[in-house]
Design an enzyme around this catalytic site. Structure first.
Site, PDB file in Angstrom:
ATOM      1  N   SER A 250       0.940  -1.340   0.202  1.00  0.00           N
ATOM      2  CA  SER A 250      -0.089   0.066   0.061  1.00  0.00           C
ATOM      3  C   SER A 250       0.720   1.183  -0.089  1.00  0.00           C
ATOM      4  CB  SER A 250      -0.806  -0.106   1.395  1.00  0.00           C
ATOM      5  OG  SER A 250      -0.286   0.582   2.369  1.00  0.00           O
ATOM      6  N   ASP A 251       0.472   2.410  -0.338  1.00  0.00           N
ATOM      7  CA  ASP A 251       1.145   3.578   0.003  1.00  0.00           C
ATOM      8  C   ASP A 251       0.708   3.993   1.280  1.00  0.00           C
ATOM      9  OD1 ASP A 251       2.508   5.806  -0.365  1.00  0.00           O
ATOM     10  OD2 ASP A 251       1.514   6.731  -2.167  1.00  0.00           O
ATOM     11  N   TRP A 252       1.608   5.039   1.768  1.00  0.00           N
ATOM     12  CA  TRP A 252       1.658   5.460   3.230  1.00  0.00           C
ATOM     13  C   TRP A 252       0.443   5.469   3.723  1.00  0.00           C
ATOM     14  CZ3 TRP A 252       6.040   6.809   6.324  1.00  0.00           C
ATOM     15  CH2 TRP A 252       5.986   7.492   7.186  1.00  0.00           C
ATOM     16  N   ASP A 253       0.053   4.882   5.022  1.00  0.00           N
ATOM     17  CA  ASP A 253      -1.236   4.518   5.335  1.00  0.00           C
ATOM     18  C   ASP A 253      -2.555   4.935   4.524  1.00  0.00           C
ATOM     19  OD1 ASP A 253      -2.808   4.872   7.778  1.00  0.00           O
ATOM     20  OD2 ASP A 253      -3.028   7.094   7.675  1.00  0.00           O
ATOM     21  N   ALA A 254      -2.409   4.127   3.274  1.00  0.00           N
ATOM     22  CA  ALA A 254      -3.664   4.103   2.494  1.00  0.00           C
ATOM     23  C   ALA A 254      -4.584   3.223   2.839  1.00  0.00           C
ATOM     24  CB  ALA A 254      -3.095   3.694   0.972  1.00  0.00           C
TER      25      ALA A 254
END
Ligand code: BGC
Length: 706
Positions: A250-254
């Site tokens: 995932s992207d950052w905290d996505a």
């Protein structure tokens, strides 16, 4: 492995969980309610580097991890590690895939010595809206150029066999992150699947075909569902259709943002959605670490999905050789031996030289004679902040400013700042005018600071800041040759400036050796050869503007100025034409396309076509041409772009010589996406267009037969 240990592999931590070589949970990290045991079970961490540090952390980690599964170190190595190359948009302007491959190879060499195993690069998101700050991380607006650069970059990072000098490449951001509405960061993306497949998907596809080992999800919504929870995107398209077998992160905290997007009721729900969509690693949201265990107890399918994700992560660690040597051979000696090698710094300089785009050169004012009396002005003239965003290991304090290189190249150089990027001090302005008054030629280094490019830097007005425009007006009033060099990570609106400038050179953010590169171009040691990878608009209202737009039912003819009919697809207050088109860039040589011919006028669908073009250099200087070949299908099942780049060649054209450039085109290049979303090559009439930019083209016709 216990289920907890497997879920641990799926967790990616941020760097602050490790301090002084040991795992720690302090300050804001306590909010995640995880134990030290969880930290010692986590599969990966991002943003830590340095051989000594990484060795210490890995050693301590392995002493605590029951199964001794090494920790994976990931980071954003986007355009260099310590040797900083031009930003990716500038590398796109080189139209030279071998340069991009080499840049990635050197970046991997340095980063792997610094203990990094995976880089979050390349970003292959197609971009068309310069308001979006991350256009600097892409190769621009064209699907083909993006695909070529995506392949080169992945191959450069990973090498042929992923040796200890390579890093695994994580392609991002899947998918269509580059199309946020109104160019506003993290905003909704809404494009049809047809258009997505036609223009956005090809570069990701190419990166995956080039064996990229990881893919990152994007923050945005696509087809109504956030990418990180989008089963159609991740399962049907990425896994099944593109046959991607690697790790999806995932992207950052996505995953956490799925709650904010309103598609998950809480973090536990978000964890289930992301796992079901096929996301293997949760980058720092802690949704997986906190909640998957509960779902796994209730649902055997969840456990099965956890097993699949864990296996993919362990396979990645295996491919990287971490089970043989969890340190991948890093040492301070090796690190010292490979960082910022003079030959690699020289390559950074050559990449910068190839990337700079000369947009205007009235009366051939450039190149300048070394005896010219120069006034060097502007906020970007005397700063090392020319590396560009995503160069966290680069050091602006050690980066030579333009001014200092110019002092080596020219005999008479006087400097006055004139203005800041966003402020104007009357005294400074006065001094700049005085210095300029005494000079033969004024060179103004303008643009935007590097902090105004990259993530979370959307801009609603792409003119140069008013303070700098005032400075230019004052300088232009002196009626001396005025050369404007522009630091930028995106197309800007230069319409007014263009009228006042004698020459305009786009230097982008050129990296560690950008100053020497600019000086070499200004004094003529090197002839500029970069071409625009994105259209430069005339005005804000034209945005998004790109060369390969679709044909409409009421198109204008060649130029809107010639069309008297009111009811056409045009503006009543602005031309449809850009200020500078895609693929455009001047050189010091005088290059012209002399002829274009096809080896046949009719081909069958499985045939190949040869397009033979001749480029003449009628000057006494060697030059570099980027010969570009575009296609347009006259009648299709769906509307077709007015033109679409299908191949290009960057070639040297020696002084007073003509060179032949041949395109070997397979009809596969004529594939289009039909209304049923299938790929097909249609029979019928095609326009083949060749030129030295996307606007000035020579057309030939071709019939493709069944
Ligand atoms: C960016 C990614 C980047 C990640 C890790 C995110 O904010 O969107 O491109 O790889 O941070 O630094």
């Amino acid at each position: 492995m216990t289920v907890e240990e497997k879920i641990g592999q799926l967790l990616q931590l941020s760097a602050d969980f490790f301090d002084d070589g040991k795992a720690v949970i302090t300050g804001p990290m306590t909010q995640h309610k995880i134990s030290l045991e969880t930290v010692y079970n986590a599969g990966s961490v991002l943003g830590i580097s340095g051989a000594k540090k990484v060795r210490r952390i890995q050693k301590d980690y392995l002493e605590h991890n029951r199964l001794k599964i090494p920790l994976l170190f990931m980071a954003d190595i986007v355009h260099g590690y310590q040797t900083i190359f031009p930003i990716p948009l500038a590398l796109g302007a080189t139209f030279d895939s071998s340069t991009v491959k080499e840049v990635s190879k050197i970046s991997a060499l340095e980063a792997s010595a610094g203990g990094i195993h995976v880089t979050f690069a390349p970003m292959v998101d197609l971009v068309r809206d310069p308001r979006w700050g991350r256009v600097m991380e892409s190769a621009g607006e064209d699907p083909y150029l993006n695909s070529v650069m995506a392949e080169a970059s992945v191959k450069g990072f990973q090498g042929d066999h992923l040796s200890l000098e390579n890093v695994a490449s994580c392609v991002k951001h899947f998918a269509a992150y580059g199309a946020p509405e109104a160019g506003r960061e993290y905003n909704t993306v809404d494009i049809s699947e047809w258009r997505f497949r036609e223009q956005y998907l090809p570069a990701y596809t190419k990166a995956i075909e080039s064996q990229a080992l990881l893919v990152m999800t994007s923050f945005n919504v696509l087809f109504g569902v956030p990418a990180t929870a989008n089963r159609h995107l991740m399962r049907d398209i990425l896994r099944q259709e593109l046959k991607f077998k690697g790790v999806l992160i995932s992207d950052w905290d996505a995953i956490g943002e799925l709650v904010v997007h309103g598609v998950a009721g809480d973090l536990r729900h978000a964890a289930d959605l992301a796992l079901e969509a096929g996301v293997d690693i949760d980058m720092v949201s802690f949704a997986y670490a906190q909640y998957l265990i509960h779902s796994a107890k209730l649902n055997r399918k969840t456990e099965q999905l956890i097993n699949e994700a864990t296996l993919r992560i362990l396979e990645l660690k295996d491919k990287l050789g971490l089970f043989e040597d969890p340190y991948r051979g890093i040492s301070e000696e090796r690190e010292f031996a490979v960082l910022k090698l003079p030959e690699n710094m020289t390559k950074a300089q050559h990449a910068a030289e190839k990337s700079m785009v000369l947009l205007k050169n009235q009366d051939n004012i450039l190149p300048l004679n070394k005896h010219t009396k120069l006034a060097v002005i502007g906020p970007a003239a005397n700063t090392g902040e020319i590396l560009g965003s995503w160069s966290w290991q680069g050091n602006p304090d050690e980066t030579e400013p333009y001014l200092s290189a110019l002092l080596r190249h020219f005999e008479y150089v006087n400097y006055a700042k004139g203005s800041g990027y966003h402020n104007l001090d009357p005294e400074e302005l006065k001094k700049a005018v005085e210095v300029s008054y005494r000079a033969d030629v004024i060179v103004a280094f303008l643009g935007l600071p590097q902090s105004e490019s990259g993530e979370a830097t959307s801009i609603s007005d792409l003119h140069l800041p008013i303070e700098q425009r005032k400075l230019v007006s004052k300088l232009a009033a002196l009626n001396k040759p005025l050369i404007i060099v522009i630091n930028t990570g995106r197309p800007l609106i230069l319409t007014d400036l263009e009228k006042m400038a004698t020459a305009i050179l786009i230097s982008w953010f050129p990296g560690s050796r950008g100053a020497e590169a600019v000086s070499n171009i200004l004094d003529g040691t090197v002839s500029p050869s970069g071409k625009l990878p994105m259209t430069f608009p005339r005005s804000m209202g034209q945005i998004p503007i790109y060369y390969n737009s679709y044909i409409t039912g009421r198109p204008i003819s060649e130029s809107s100025a010639n069309d008297s009919n009111h009811y056409l697809s045009k503006y009543i207050d602005e031309s449809n034409d850009p200020l500078y088109p895609f693929g455009f860039g001047l050189t010091y040589a005088n290059l012209n396309l002399k002829s274009v011919s096809l080896d046949k006028n009719q081909i069958y669908r499985d045939d190949n076509l040869k397009i033979i073009s001749k480029v003449e250099n009628s000057s006494n200087r060697d030059g570099v041409a980027v010969v570009q070949c575009y296609v347009h299908q006259e009648i299709g099942d769906t509307v077709r772009p007015i033109k679409q780049l299908i191949e290009f060649h960057r070639v040297n054209v020696p002084a007073n010589k003509t060179v032949t450039v041949t395109f070997n085109i397979s009809t596969r290049k004529f594939v289009s996406i039909h209304a049923d979303l299938r790929k097909k090559i249609d029979s019928g009439k095609y326009k083949i267009m060749v030129g030295l930019d996307s606007q000035d083209l020579t057309t030939r016709y071709l019939f493709v037969k069944n």
